[in-house]
Motif scaffolding. Structure first.
Motif, PDB file in Angstrom:
ATOM      1  N   PHE A  31       0.820  -1.210   0.000  1.00 32.88           N
ATOM      2  CA  PHE A  31       0.000   0.000   0.000  1.00 32.88           C
ATOM      3  C   PHE A  31       0.851   1.256   0.000  1.00 32.88           C
ATOM      4  O   PHE A  31       2.011   1.239   0.407  1.00 32.88           O
ATOM      5  CB  PHE A  31      -0.960   0.014   1.195  1.00 32.88           C
ATOM      6  N   THR A  32       0.258   2.331  -0.484  1.00 31.49           N
ATOM      7  CA  THR A  32       0.824   3.671  -0.372  1.00 31.49           C
ATOM      8  C   THR A  32      -0.221   4.536   0.322  1.00 31.49           C
ATOM      9  O   THR A  32      -1.401   4.183   0.366  1.00 31.49           O
ATOM     10  CB  THR A  32       1.134   4.305  -1.745  1.00 31.49           C
ATOM     11  N   THR A  33       0.227   5.660   0.866  1.00 28.53           N
ATOM     12  CA  THR A  33      -0.712   6.589   1.491  1.00 28.53           C
ATOM     13  C   THR A  33      -0.565   7.970   0.862  1.00 28.53           C
ATOM     14  O   THR A  33       0.486   8.312   0.330  1.00 28.53           O
ATOM     15  CB  THR A  33      -0.484   6.713   3.012  1.00 28.53           C
ATOM     16  N   GLU A  34      -1.639   8.719   0.955  1.00 31.28           N
ATOM     17  CA  GLU A  34      -1.648  10.093   0.454  1.00 31.28           C
ATOM     18  C   GLU A  34      -2.528  10.922   1.384  1.00 31.28           C
ATOM     19  O   GLU A  34      -3.585  10.475   1.807  1.00 31.28           O
ATOM     20  CB  GLU A  34      -2.218  10.127  -0.964  1.00 31.28           C
ATOM     21  N   ILE A  35      -2.060  12.128   1.667  1.00 30.39           N
ATOM     22  CA  ILE A  35      -2.848  13.067   2.468  1.00 30.39           C
ATOM     23  C   ILE A  35      -3.437  14.106   1.533  1.00 30.39           C
ATOM     24  O   ILE A  35      -2.710  14.741   0.768  1.00 30.39           O
ATOM     25  CB  ILE A  35      -1.991  13.757   3.544  1.00 30.39           C
ATOM     26  N   GLU A  36      -4.733  14.262   1.587  1.00 34.38           N
ATOM     27  CA  GLU A  36      -5.417  15.303   0.809  1.00 34.38           C
ATOM     28  C   GLU A  36      -5.169  16.637   1.508  1.00 34.38           C
ATOM     29  O   GLU A  36      -5.391  16.764   2.713  1.00 34.38           O
ATOM     30  CB  GLU A  36      -6.909  14.995   0.781  1.00 34.38           C
TER      31      GLU A  36
ATOM     32  N   ARG B 284      -5.572  21.642   8.521  1.00 38.88           N
ATOM     33  CA  ARG B 284      -5.848  20.288   9.015  1.00 38.88           C
ATOM     34  C   ARG B 284      -4.695  19.326   8.766  1.00 38.88           C
ATOM     35  O   ARG B 284      -4.820  18.131   9.006  1.00 38.88           O
ATOM     36  CB  ARG B 284      -7.105  19.703   8.346  1.00 38.88           C
ATOM     37  N   HIS B 285      -3.560  19.814   8.267  1.00 39.48           N
ATOM     38  CA  HIS B 285      -2.462  18.921   7.904  1.00 39.48           C
ATOM     39  C   HIS B 285      -1.980  18.083   9.091  1.00 39.48           C
ATOM     40  O   HIS B 285      -1.725  16.884   8.934  1.00 39.48           O
ATOM     41  CB  HIS B 285      -1.294  19.701   7.294  1.00 39.48           C
ATOM     42  N   GLU B 286      -1.837  18.669  10.248  1.00 37.42           N
ATOM     43  CA  GLU B 286      -1.329  17.926  11.413  1.00 37.42           C
ATOM     44  C   GLU B 286      -2.267  16.777  11.781  1.00 37.42           C
ATOM     45  O   GLU B 286      -1.825  15.651  12.034  1.00 37.42           O
ATOM     46  CB  GLU B 286      -1.131  18.866  12.606  1.00 37.42           C
ATOM     47  N   LEU B 287      -3.561  17.030  11.818  1.00 41.41           N
ATOM     48  CA  LEU B 287      -4.530  15.972  12.122  1.00 41.41           C
ATOM     49  C   LEU B 287      -4.463  14.873  11.058  1.00 41.41           C
ATOM     50  O   LEU B 287      -4.421  13.683  11.384  1.00 41.41           O
ATOM     51  CB  LEU B 287      -5.952  16.537  12.190  1.00 41.41           C
TER      52      LEU B 287
ATOM     53  N   GLU C 187      -2.775   9.471   9.113  1.00 44.54           N
ATOM     54  CA  GLU C 187      -1.970   8.684   8.180  1.00 44.54           C
ATOM     55  C   GLU C 187      -0.975   7.811   8.935  1.00 44.54           C
ATOM     56  O   GLU C 187      -0.804   6.624   8.611  1.00 44.54           O
ATOM     57  CB  GLU C 187      -1.237   9.608   7.212  1.00 44.54           C
ATOM     58  N   HIS C 188      -0.332   8.363   9.927  1.00 43.25           N
ATOM     59  CA  HIS C 188       0.645   7.611  10.720  1.00 43.25           C
ATOM     60  C   HIS C 188      -0.022   6.391  11.368  1.00 43.25           C
ATOM     61  O   HIS C 188       0.516   5.280  11.330  1.00 43.25           O
ATOM     62  CB  HIS C 188       1.271   8.529  11.776  1.00 43.25           C
TER      63      HIS C 188
ATOM     64  N   ASP D 160      -6.386   8.169  21.096  1.00 41.06           N
ATOM     65  CA  ASP D 160      -7.354   7.066  21.205  1.00 41.06           C
ATOM     66  C   ASP D 160      -8.482   7.217  20.190  1.00 41.06           C
ATOM     67  O   ASP D 160      -8.931   6.230  19.606  1.00 41.06           O
ATOM     68  CB  ASP D 160      -7.945   6.990  22.617  1.00 41.06           C
ATOM     69  N   GLU D 161      -8.948   8.438  19.971  1.00 41.39           N
ATOM     70  CA  GLU D 161     -10.004   8.675  18.980  1.00 41.39           C
ATOM     71  C   GLU D 161      -9.494   8.396  17.572  1.00 41.39           C
ATOM     72  O   GLU D 161     -10.198   7.785  16.756  1.00 41.39           O
ATOM     73  CB  GLU D 161     -10.528  10.108  19.095  1.00 41.39           C
ATOM     74  N   ILE D 162      -8.272   8.819  17.298  1.00 45.80           N
ATOM     75  CA  ILE D 162      -7.668   8.559  15.986  1.00 45.80           C
ATOM     76  C   ILE D 162      -7.515   7.059  15.774  1.00 45.80           C
ATOM     77  O   ILE D 162      -7.850   6.526  14.714  1.00 45.80           O
ATOM     78  CB  ILE D 162      -6.327   9.300  15.851  1.00 45.80           C
ATOM     79  N   SER D 163      -7.034   6.360  16.787  1.00 47.07           N
ATOM     80  CA  SER D 163      -6.872   4.914  16.698  1.00 47.07           C
ATOM     81  C   SER D 163      -8.210   4.218  16.451  1.00 47.07           C
ATOM     82  O   SER D 163      -8.300   3.296  15.636  1.00 47.07           O
ATOM     83  CB  SER D 163      -6.223   4.387  17.978  1.00 47.07           C
TER      84      SER D 163
END
Length: 140
Positions: free
Chosen positions: A32-37, A42-45, A50-51, A124-127
């Motif tokens: 897989f690859t990832t991309e951030i829109e 909102r980049h930090e969130l 993504e991490h 925890d919410e992100i997870s």
């Protein structure tokens, strides 16, 4: 007063809903690859999401690659770029997508959240958001 606080809920229930057409990748799809829109402010969130997505995918045995991946994972926001009144917080939904080429395999969206809730989203919410998005994916 409770009405005003409900818009700032940090733990919406459920934290993410998968599109009813979501499916798991085939057994041969292992990279897989990832991309951030890009979404202003909102980049930090999105980077944190993504991490977490990379960590959980790798824990399932999938391999992160730079190119020519079987799966493309996209982290973005839906509706956040809309212009809203200055005296009200902006709102939007976190959106996670999994594609295989042009074929959408999975789409997950959070409920609409205001920028205060987005700015204070815990690990925890992100997870939990990522876990729900990947629920049912087979180990590799």
């Amino acid at each position: 007063m409770s009405l005003a606080l409900s818009g700032c809920a940090l733990s919406p229930d459920p934290p993410l809903e998968l599109d009813s057409t979501s499916v798991s990748p085939s057994a041969s799809q292992t990279s897989f690859t990832t991309e951030i829109e890009q979404t202003p402010g909102r980049h930090e969130l999105l980077r944190r999401l993504e991490h977490e997505l990379v960590e959980q995918m790798e824990a399932l045995g999938y391999t992160a690659t730079e190119s020519d991946a079987d799966l493309q994972l996209r982290v973005g926001m839906d509706g956040f770029a809309a212009v809203e009144p200055l005296n009200e917080p902006r709102t939007g939904r976190v959106e996670l997508r999994m594609n295989s080429g042009d074929h959408l395999l999975r789409l997950g969206r959070t409920p609409t959240l205001n920028e205060i809730a987005l700015d204070h989203m815990s690990e925890d919410e992100i997870s939990a958001i990522v876990t729900i998005f990947l629920e049912g994916l087979p180990d590799r």
